[in-house]
Write an enzyme that holds these catalytic residues in place. Structure first.
Site, PDB file in Angstrom:
ATOM      1  N   GLY A  12       0.941  -1.156  -0.020  1.00 50.06           N
ATOM      2  CA  GLY A  12       0.034  -0.043   0.028  1.00 50.06           C
ATOM      3  C   GLY A  12       0.711   1.211   0.000  1.00 50.06           C
ATOM      4  O   GLY A  12       0.485   2.248   0.579  1.00 50.06           O
ATOM      5  N   ARG A  15       0.079   5.482  -1.855  1.00 50.72           N
ATOM      6  CA  ARG A  15      -0.387   6.599  -1.298  1.00 50.72           C
ATOM      7  C   ARG A  15      -0.313   6.787   0.110  1.00 50.72           C
ATOM      8  O   ARG A  15       0.101   5.727   0.653  1.00 50.72           O
ATOM      9  CB  ARG A  15      -1.928   6.753  -1.846  1.00 50.72           C
ATOM     10  CG  ARG A  15      -2.277   6.780  -3.131  1.00 50.72           C
ATOM     11  CD  ARG A  15      -3.769   6.944  -3.645  1.00 50.72           C
ATOM     12  NE  ARG A  15      -4.242   5.531  -3.463  1.00 50.72           N
ATOM     13  CZ  ARG A  15      -5.350   4.974  -3.107  1.00 50.72           C
ATOM     14  NH1 ARG A  15      -6.136   5.921  -1.984  1.00 50.72           N
ATOM     15  NH2 ARG A  15      -5.976   3.604  -3.052  1.00 50.72           N
ATOM     16  N   SER A 143      -5.445  -0.367  13.220  1.00 49.28           N
ATOM     17  CA  SER A 143      -6.495   0.971  13.573  1.00 49.28           C
ATOM     18  C   SER A 143      -6.926   1.113  15.005  1.00 49.28           C
ATOM     19  O   SER A 143      -7.330   0.123  15.535  1.00 49.28           O
ATOM     20  CB  SER A 143      -7.753   0.834  12.453  1.00 49.28           C
ATOM     21  OG  SER A 143      -8.589   1.657  12.885  1.00 49.28           O
ATOM     22  N   TYR A 156     -14.323  -3.931   8.690  1.00 47.05           N
ATOM     23  CA  TYR A 156     -13.009  -3.298   8.844  1.00 47.05           C
ATOM     24  C   TYR A 156     -12.301  -3.518  10.313  1.00 47.05           C
ATOM     25  O   TYR A 156     -11.287  -4.003  10.453  1.00 47.05           O
ATOM     26  CB  TYR A 156     -12.856  -1.729   8.504  1.00 47.05           C
ATOM     27  CG  TYR A 156     -11.972  -1.111   8.725  1.00 47.05           C
ATOM     28  CD1 TYR A 156     -10.714  -1.039   7.434  1.00 47.05           C
ATOM     29  CD2 TYR A 156     -11.429  -0.151   9.741  1.00 47.05           C
ATOM     30  CE1 TYR A 156      -9.714  -0.222   7.734  1.00 47.05           C
ATOM     31  CE2 TYR A 156     -10.402   0.770   9.965  1.00 47.05           C
ATOM     32  CZ  TYR A 156      -9.450   0.541   8.739  1.00 47.05           C
ATOM     33  OH  TYR A 156      -8.439   1.448   9.098  1.00 47.05           O
TER      34      TYR A 156
END
Ligand code: NAP
Length: 248
Positions: A12, A15, A143, A156
């Site tokens: 990833g 960006r 996260s 997620y």
């Protein structure tokens, strides 16, 4: 230069947070194999790195981690080309938000594969080389959603919570071989992923963050670079929240 002669894979990396991580590791002299789907963005990243005259190198590699791609062949190719793999940063991740009652199977599946299955495939494959070399640093990007939960993100949050259990287990299995595995759990960071959130919602979040602002990709890159460095050899199985205090 703490990462001189080291080979890193960062997923990833085209960006956002992954891009910042790739540049940070390269600025500390690592050779960074930068993985994503967009060839153009990866090429731009490699060009930016060479123009900035940083001491490391970015090597672009296109790979779509939302599918059962041949990760073993990719990793074997990297190991053959560079003779070693020292660092793996599993950063690629996507959201497909929706409330549980409306969530489609496909939205659960694609998030599961991109954010979790691909981490399993890459970690299993790269670990073989790290164990052989008696050195490795694996950093998985979790996260705050995996720590706290977040309405609309059952898919997620499930993958990000799973990364913590996965990483602790990998840490226990590989510690004797001098391979560490940790999680960095970002809070709200200004990237394409959060740019799509409505402004009103973003403003409503800021008072909940003790630092009162969103973080920047570089905030995450700094934490990852530390955990990926030789200096962090006695830290394993941990989750480091980089979230302005949100999850306290
Ligand atoms: P982003 O700006 O949307 O970037 C996502 C990166 O993942 C891009 O480089 C994208 O590249 C790559 N990617 C997506 N799907 C892929 C696939 N199928 N195969 C290969 N690469 C793929 O996201 P970000 O905000 O930087 O997030 C990076 C990580 O941090 C994610 O794991 C995310 O869950 C986590 N995170 C972010 C935040 C935040 O607030 N931003 C908060 C907590 C956690 P291509 O499109 O070129 O493939």
């Amino acid at each position: 230069m703490p990462l001189a002669n080291q080979i890193a894979i960062v997923t990833g990396a085209s960006r956002g947070i992954g891009r910042a991580i790739a540049l940070k590791l390269a600025s500390q002299s690592a050779t960074v194999v930068a993985v994503a789907r967009s060839q153009e963005r990866l090429a731009n990243l490699a060009q930016e790195a060479s123009q900035a005259k940083i001491s490391g190198t970015i090597v672009p590699r296109v790979l779509d981690l939302s599918q059962r791609v041949d990760v073993d062949a990719f990793v074997e190719q990297v190991a053959e080309e560079f003779n070693r793999i020292d660092i793996l940063v599993n950063n690629a991740g996507i959201t497909r938000d929706g409330l549980l009652l409306n969530m489609e199977d496909e939205d659960f599946e694609i998030v599961l594969t991109t954010n979790l299955r691909s981490v399993f495939w890459l970690t299993r494959s790269v670990s073989r080389y790290m164990v052989r070399g008696r050195y490795g640093r694996i950093v998985n990007i979790g996260s705050v959603s995996g720590i706290m939960g977040n309405p609309g993100q059952s898919n997620y949050a499930a993958t990000k919570a799973a990364l913590m259990g996965f990483s602790k287990t990998v840490a226990k299995e590989l510690a004797r071989r001098n391979v560490t595995c940790n999680v960095v759990a970002p809070g709200f960071i200004a990237t394409d992923m959060t740019a799509v959130l409505p402004d009103k919602y973003k403003e409503s979040l800021k008072p909940l963050i003790p630092c009162q602002k969103f973080g920047e990709p570089d905030d995450i890159a700094g934490a990852v670079a530390f955990l990926a460095s030789p200096a962090a050899g006695y830290i394993t199985g941990q989750t480091l929240a980089v979230d302005g205090g949100l999850s306290m």
